[in-house]
Design a protein around this motif. Structure first.
Motif, PDB file in Angstrom:
ATOM      1  N   UNK A 165      -7.291   5.583 -10.281  1.00  0.00           N
ATOM      2  CA  UNK A 165      -8.348   5.156 -11.193  1.00  0.00           C
ATOM      3  C   UNK A 165      -9.716   5.613 -10.676  1.00  0.00           C
ATOM      4  N   UNK A 166      -9.928   5.525  -9.367  1.00  0.00           N
ATOM      5  CA  UNK A 166     -11.201   5.957  -8.781  1.00  0.00           C
ATOM      6  C   UNK A 166     -11.430   7.448  -9.007  1.00  0.00           C
ATOM      7  N   UNK A 167     -10.440   8.240  -8.678  1.00  0.00           N
ATOM      8  CA  UNK A 167     -10.600   9.689  -8.770  1.00  0.00           C
ATOM      9  C   UNK A 167     -10.798  10.135 -10.223  1.00  0.00           C
ATOM     10  N   UNK A 168     -10.141   9.474 -11.160  1.00  0.00           N
ATOM     11  CA  UNK A 168     -10.323   9.821 -12.573  1.00  0.00           C
ATOM     12  C   UNK A 168     -11.759   9.557 -13.008  1.00  0.00           C
TER      13      UNK A 168
ATOM     14  N   UNK B 245      -0.955  10.988  -6.464  1.00  0.00           N
ATOM     15  CA  UNK B 245      -0.210  11.156  -5.222  1.00  0.00           C
ATOM     16  C   UNK B 245       0.165  12.621  -4.994  1.00  0.00           C
ATOM     17  N   UNK B 246       0.256  13.394  -6.069  1.00  0.00           N
ATOM     18  CA  UNK B 246       0.582  14.810  -5.965  1.00  0.00           C
ATOM     19  C   UNK B 246      -0.672  15.680  -5.840  1.00  0.00           C
ATOM     20  N   UNK B 247      -1.814  15.128  -6.225  1.00  0.00           N
ATOM     21  CA  UNK B 247      -3.003  15.970  -6.371  1.00  0.00           C
ATOM     22  C   UNK B 247      -4.175  15.573  -5.488  1.00  0.00           C
ATOM     23  N   UNK B 248      -4.140  14.415  -4.843  1.00  0.00           N
ATOM     24  CA  UNK B 248      -5.330  13.912  -4.144  1.00  0.00           C
ATOM     25  C   UNK B 248      -5.825  14.863  -3.050  1.00  0.00           C
TER      26      UNK B 248
END
Length: 504
Positions: A53-56, A271-274
């Motif tokens: 949610x933070x990264x979005x 989890x795949x992109x962070x």
């Protein structure tokens, strides 16, 4: 009877859930354990949900970055006199938006062999629901799961509400997470106190088949809220003899929470992109730092400097554009330089590697792909969409199962309100994916399919058609209007007759 290992585990899960319901202390411990975002320096399941949610929303780890260097004694120290840019290029949010709009950017359609049932479903799955559903689908990508709460609104109609996944802790009856035993929601509210100050209070709602138990969480303890318990909905009844009105509380036979999973394992996309997204941010930030450190690309070598320290040297150099050096018996004074160069091309290459890797791992697509140059054929377009299409297929499998869960509550509501029993009726949800098409090529394919497949199938694949049912009705009306205008003869015969009459 000898139990298998799977049966033993399922029995333990069921017994554990029952114990949670009856043992408030066990529930308190579960909430405190679940609240943690990190464990052993690793993100927990809830930690990944919050991170997604933070990264979005553009809150990335780069914003907390510090420039460090090795100081005295080998210890790391923070540098506060050097550029420390924190640049965000949010490719992750772009991938999420692409995937959501690819699947539900266009309105989905509901169909059933029973026209009355189809109309009821279309009524409840209206534009308001579709907006809520789009937000829930975004949650499922960012947090692994998205949750819909089904309730009866003030008008007595069934309605849907989105609940943040990081606020909800589910307890499942089975290892495949298909049947909900109980759910706990933890959320914060701002409460005004008597002195006009505010206080953040943690509220807890425990959802079971018996309704909702309400608490507030105070220093690791659950304390009853006001009111302490709510049932899921109420029904107003009027006595035909006296006209008096009574309110009766009811509960569903199932917990009215429906889970929309991104995938079977409930793994969020973040989890795949962070780490790839962090790499992109770091490369761009470092590049900007280096560009601002032009004066540091040149190392100044001093010989017999007539000053006290390097700070004074830098100050005089900036102030006067010159410095004074001295010569003595030990050697001649002077200033020379060593130039350090860095290649911008290296940053561009590494940045492209990170971006391509993120697109591939997130199973999205590059809208600037070389395959779209010129006039691409449909095979090139499909090749570009291959990864996102495969991921959308998995998502759609989970979504279809969730729609079946929601239909259960709609069916019960239709029975309760005397609108009919449709529990044996089937329905389909069709998602109209937002894919680029070579329009001319698709139209030619539709024309060549006439007489081979049904008109309905052709219309479903025609690029100009948005609603197949509406288009079929329009075609039917056009044929009827043509028949009314020209009588029982075909249009071609009427034209021939008119031509013959005119030529005499």
């Amino acid at each position: 009877m000898i139990l298998s290992e799977t049966s033993k585990i399922n029995a333990l899960v069921t017994e554990g859930a029952k114990r949670i319901i009856s043992d408030k202390r066990f529930l308190e411990l579960e909430i405190m354990r679940w609240k943690k975002l990190e464990s052993d320096d690793k993100l927990t399941t809830r930690g990944w949900q919050v991170a997604g949610e933070r990264y979005f929303n553009n809150d990335h780890d780069i914003l907390k970055r510090k420039r460090m260097a090795i100081g005295e004694g080998g210890r790391l120290i923070e540098l506060d006199n050097v550029p420390n840019n924190r640049v965000i290029d949010n490719q992750y949010a772009k991938a999420v938006t692409q995937k959501v709009n690819y699947l539900v950017g266009k309105p989905f359609t509901i169909a059933s062999d029973d026209d009355a049932y189809a109309k009821h479903l279309q009524y409840y799955f209206d534009k308001k629901f579709k907006r809520t559903f789009k937000n829930i689908l975004t949650d499922s990508l960012n947090q692994g799961t998205g949750w819909a709460y089904i309730y009866i609104d003030d008008a007595g109609e069934i309605a849907f509400k989105r609940i943040e996944s990081y606020e909800l802790k589910p307890f499942w009856r089975d290892s495949e997470h298909q049947e909900l035993e109980m759910a706990v929601r933890l959320y914060e509210v701002e409460v005004y106190k008597e002195n006009d100050q505010t206080e953040i209070v943690e509220k807890v709602e425990v959802y079971t088949e018996n309704g909702i138990d309400r608490y507030y969480f105070d220093f690791g303890q659950l304390k009853p809220d006001d009111p302490p318990h709510l049932n899921y909905f109420q029904v107003r009844k009027t006595d035909p003899g006296t006209g008096s009105e009574t309110i009766q509380d009811y509960n569903w036979l199932k917990i009215p929470l429906v889970c929309f999973k991104y995938n079977n394992n409930e793994i969020p996309l973040i989890k795949k992109a962070k780490f790839l997204q962090d790499g992109i941010n770091l490369m761009i930030s470092d590049f900007q730092n280096r560009m601002q450190e032009d004066t540091r690309n040149t190392i100044i070598v001093l010989e017999n400097y007539d000053g006290e320290d390097l700070g004074e040297f830098r100050a005089k150099l900036n102030q006067y554009g010159a410095v004074k050096v001295q010569s003595d018996s030990e050697g001649k004074g002077g200033v020379s330089t060593l130039t350090l160069e860095f290649s911008a091309e290296n940053y561009q290459v590494i940045l492209k590697i990170f971006k391509d890797a993120l697109i591939e791992n997130a199973k999205s697509y590059d809208a600037k792909d070389d395959r779209l140059s010129g006039t691409p054929n449909q095979m090139n377009i499909q090749s570009m969409y291959n990864d996102i299409d495969l991921d959308a297929n998995d998502m759609e499998t989970e979504i279809q199962a969730a729609f079946d869960e929601m239909a259960y509550f709609i069916d019960q509501h239709l029975i309760n309100t005397g609108k009919g029993d449709f529990t044996q009726q089937e329905f389909t949800v069709t998602f109209n994916r937002s894919t680029l098409v070579n329009t001319g090529e698709k139209i030619d394919q539709c024309k060549n399919s006439m007489g081979i497949v049904s008109t309905e199938t052709i219309l479903k694949n025609h690029p100009f058609v948005e609603n197949v049912d509406d288009e079929l009705k329009k075609l039917k009306k056009e044929k009827k209007d043509a028949a009314d205008s020209y009588g029982p003869f075909p249009l071609e015969q009427q034209n021939d007759q008119v031509t013959d009459d005119e030529t005499g």
